[in-house]
Scaffold this motif. Structure first.
Motif, PDB file in Angstrom:
ATOM      1  N   TRP A  44       0.743  -1.253  -0.081  1.00 40.20           N
ATOM      2  CA  TRP A  44      -0.052   0.046  -0.042  1.00 40.20           C
ATOM      3  C   TRP A  44       0.870   1.390  -0.017  1.00 40.20           C
ATOM      4  O   TRP A  44       0.212   2.475   0.011  1.00 40.20           O
ATOM      5  CB  TRP A  44      -1.000  -0.099   1.148  1.00 40.20           C
ATOM      6  N   GLY A  45       2.058   1.169  -0.251  1.00 37.43           N
ATOM      7  CA  GLY A  45       3.130   2.440  -0.207  1.00 37.43           C
ATOM      8  C   GLY A  45       3.697   2.204  -1.536  1.00 37.43           C
ATOM      9  O   GLY A  45       3.094   2.180  -2.699  1.00 37.43           O
ATOM     10  N   LEU A  46       5.014   2.269  -1.556  1.00 37.29           N
ATOM     11  CA  LEU A  46       5.837   2.136  -2.982  1.00 37.29           C
ATOM     12  C   LEU A  46       5.973   1.137  -3.513  1.00 37.29           C
ATOM     13  O   LEU A  46       6.453   0.940  -4.625  1.00 37.29           O
ATOM     14  CB  LEU A  46       7.555   2.932  -2.481  1.00 37.29           C
ATOM     15  N   LYS A  47       5.236   0.013  -2.902  1.00 36.93           N
ATOM     16  CA  LYS A  47       5.458  -1.378  -3.593  1.00 36.93           C
ATOM     17  C   LYS A  47       6.662  -2.151  -4.036  1.00 36.93           C
ATOM     18  O   LYS A  47       6.816  -2.726  -4.908  1.00 36.93           O
ATOM     19  CB  LYS A  47       4.404  -1.402  -4.967  1.00 36.93           C
ATOM     20  N   LEU A  48       7.853  -1.732  -3.168  1.00 36.84           N
ATOM     21  CA  LEU A  48       8.665  -2.197  -3.415  1.00 36.84           C
ATOM     22  C   LEU A  48       9.464  -3.575  -2.854  1.00 36.84           C
ATOM     23  O   LEU A  48      10.450  -4.062  -3.429  1.00 36.84           O
ATOM     24  CB  LEU A  48      10.049  -1.260  -2.818  1.00 36.84           C
ATOM     25  N   ILE A  49       8.440  -3.977  -1.981  1.00 40.90           N
ATOM     26  CA  ILE A  49       8.823  -5.056  -1.312  1.00 40.90           C
ATOM     27  C   ILE A  49       7.418  -6.252  -1.490  1.00 40.90           C
ATOM     28  O   ILE A  49       6.274  -5.729  -1.522  1.00 40.90           O
ATOM     29  CB  ILE A  49       9.001  -5.022   0.099  1.00 40.90           C
ATOM     30  N   THR A  50       7.693  -7.237  -2.266  1.00 45.22           N
ATOM     31  CA  THR A  50       6.609  -8.233  -2.600  1.00 45.22           C
ATOM     32  C   THR A  50       6.545  -9.645  -1.825  1.00 45.22           C
ATOM     33  O   THR A  50       5.484 -10.010  -1.773  1.00 45.22           O
ATOM     34  CB  THR A  50       6.956  -8.410  -3.979  1.00 45.22           C
ATOM     35  N   GLU A  51       7.689  -9.941  -1.156  1.00 48.09           N
ATOM     36  CA  GLU A  51       7.530 -11.127  -0.840  1.00 48.09           C
ATOM     37  C   GLU A  51       7.242 -11.106   0.696  1.00 48.09           C
ATOM     38  O   GLU A  51       7.983 -11.431   1.838  1.00 48.09           O
ATOM     39  CB  GLU A  51       8.839 -11.781  -0.745  1.00 48.09           C
ATOM     40  N   ILE A  52       5.953 -10.351   0.854  1.00 46.78           N
ATOM     41  CA  ILE A  52       5.588 -10.122   2.483  1.00 46.78           C
ATOM     42  C   ILE A  52       5.311 -11.367   3.134  1.00 46.78           C
ATOM     43  O   ILE A  52       5.539 -11.558   4.411  1.00 46.78           O
ATOM     44  CB  ILE A  52       4.352  -9.317   2.388  1.00 46.78           C
ATOM     45  N   GLU A  53       4.501 -12.431   2.401  1.00 42.64           N
ATOM     46  CA  GLU A  53       4.191 -13.668   3.389  1.00 42.64           C
ATOM     47  C   GLU A  53       5.455 -14.454   3.899  1.00 42.64           C
ATOM     48  O   GLU A  53       5.454 -14.970   4.625  1.00 42.64           O
ATOM     49  CB  GLU A  53       3.331 -14.531   2.433  1.00 42.64           C
ATOM     50  N   PHE A  54       6.544 -14.396   2.989  1.00 44.48           N
ATOM     51  CA  PHE A  54       7.769 -15.040   3.149  1.00 44.48           C
ATOM     52  C   PHE A  54       8.368 -14.353   4.341  1.00 44.48           C
ATOM     53  O   PHE A  54       8.847 -15.169   5.317  1.00 44.48           O
ATOM     54  CB  PHE A  54       8.736 -15.119   2.074  1.00 44.48           C
ATOM     55  N   ILE A  55       8.514 -13.159   4.279  1.00 41.84           N
ATOM     56  CA  ILE A  55       9.076 -12.412   5.284  1.00 41.84           C
ATOM     57  C   ILE A  55       8.268 -12.334   6.823  1.00 41.84           C
ATOM     58  O   ILE A  55       8.943 -12.585   7.861  1.00 41.84           O
ATOM     59  CB  ILE A  55       9.271 -10.822   5.135  1.00 41.84           C
ATOM     60  N   ASN A  56       7.112 -12.589   6.479  1.00 44.57           N
ATOM     61  CA  ASN A  56       6.189 -12.771   7.615  1.00 44.57           C
ATOM     62  C   ASN A  56       6.530 -14.113   8.590  1.00 44.57           C
ATOM     63  O   ASN A  56       6.378 -14.236   9.628  1.00 44.57           O
ATOM     64  CB  ASN A  56       4.835 -12.606   7.269  1.00 44.57           C
TER      65      ASN A  56
END
Length: 386
Positions: A44-56
């Motif tokens: 919802w910001g700059l969309k520079l990070i996509t692998e959110i589920e993995f990082i979570n």
């Protein structure tokens, strides 16, 4: 995917560091900087990070280590004493939060099922926030930390029951939960015996090699975490049992200090993903009830806990501070919201409401704690290093 993961984790570290530094310059809580970094660089910001589920998923290691280190400060005998003192308190306060918040949402037109599940999600306080911001520099605060952990662990057990119902929704869930609780008690007993007669000897053999010593402690932590998951408990509870079993050992304090960096690194990832997973599109439809519920929880939880601890004959000062330290919603609310939505028990907007209240209460609560009470992340002069 490897390049994307490296790219994303690198950006998480860089953005969290920069915003963390700016937060110190502007005297803001560092935790808020991590959440803000997630909002700015996430979907919802700059969309520079996509692998959110993995990082979570990776960030859950931080919660595991948090409970492991918390357990390291609690001797088994002391823990049993605290559980006996806090069980009824935790049960009654949890029911109060669930009934009031669920009633408010039902009045706003949510279905009975949505009101019940949302109410249950409001029962718990944040283990991460409470333990992370709890100093242990005086006997008074050590007592407060031990009491808070006892309440939080009891809440974790209630959360496991809630998740079992959401997943199963039948009498088999109750039977499975009771079986898991008995297995959990057996696991704790076995862990204490293994630590005393096996693990302590291994630690004695490797204690001169700090790297191997830390690996032994981490192995013990994750081994019990995996076993706990297999018997129906959360890996956090397994890690806590591992920590408690080591608490009676001779070098528990040394281990706790040596592993703090690993815990803090993974918790940065957790707070980052907390901000990144906020869905501002769905929030608009539940903004008014969400803000009302946020205000209600921030007012009600400290007051209820204050009254409960006063009934337990704790001092006025202790009860007031404990109320504020437990006065936010929990990361378990996020899990319950996602599971209930996936099971079609609640709508996507209801799930987002639960998540929004959790994030807002944790954010505002961190401000309250940092500026009112002693904190490792605070801005008070005694905690600064010249």
């Amino acid at each position: 995917m490897t390049n994307f993961v490296f790219h994303d984790i690198a950006l998480v570290i860089i953005s969290s560091t920069v915003l963390g530094w700016l937060s110190l310059l502007t005297r803001q809580p560092i935790i808020i900087a991590y959440i803000l970094a997630g909002i700015l660089f996430g979907p919802w910001g700059l969309k520079l990070i996509t692998e959110i589920e993995f990082i979570n998923e990776v960030s859950s290691i931080g919660i595991t280590l948090l409970l492991f280190l918390a357990g390291l400060s609690l001797h088994p005998t002391k823990l049993l004493e605290l559980f006996g003192k806090t069980f009824l308190l935790t049960l009654l306060t949890s029911l109060a939060f669930a009934s009031v918040s669920g009633g408010v949402l039902y009045a706003f037109g949510f279905t009975a099922m949505e009101a019940v599940i949302s109410g249950v999600a409001m029962m718990f306080s944040s283990t991460i926030l409470v333990v992370k911001l709890m100093p242990t520099i005086t006997l008074h605060q050590k007592h407060m930390g031990a009491m808070a952990i006892a309440v939080l662990i009891m809440q974790d057990i209630f959360a496991v029951l809630a998740i079992a119902f959401i997943k199963g929704g039948s009498s088999t869930s109750v039977i499975g939960w009771l079986t898991s609780m008995v297995a959990g008690l057996f696991l704790a007993l076995v862990a204490i015996l293994v630590e005393k007669y096996v693990l302590r000897r291994i630690i004695k053999q490797v204690q001169r090699y700090n790297e191997l010593l830390n690996l032994v402690a981490l192995t013990w932590c994750f081994m019990l975490a995996l076993i706990a998951e297999q018997i129906g408990l959360s890996h956090e509870i397994g890690a806590f049992i591992a920590g408690v079993s080591l608490a009676s050992g001779p070098i528990s304090n040394f281990l706790a200090e040596g592993l703090k960096f690993f815990r803090d690194f993974f918790l940065v990832l957790f707070f980052f993903t907390l901000g990144a997973k906020m869905d501002f599109g769905l929030m608009q439809s539940v903004l008014i009830p969400g803000l009302l519920l946020t205000a209600l929880m921030l007012l009600m939880k400290p007051a209820v806990y204050w009254a409960a601890f006063r009934i337990e004959k704790e001092t006025q000062k202790f009860s007031r501070e404990m109320g504020f330290r437990l006065g936010q919603n929990s990361e378990f609310a996020l899990i319950i919201a996602l599971l209930a939505a996936d099971s079609n028990l609640i709508s996507a907007s209801s799930s987002q409401l639960i998540q929004m209240v959790a994030v807002l209460t944790m954010t505002i609560s961190s401000y309250i704690l940092i500026f009112l009470f002693p904190s490792p992340l605070g801005t008070s002069k005694p905690l600064k290093i010249d």
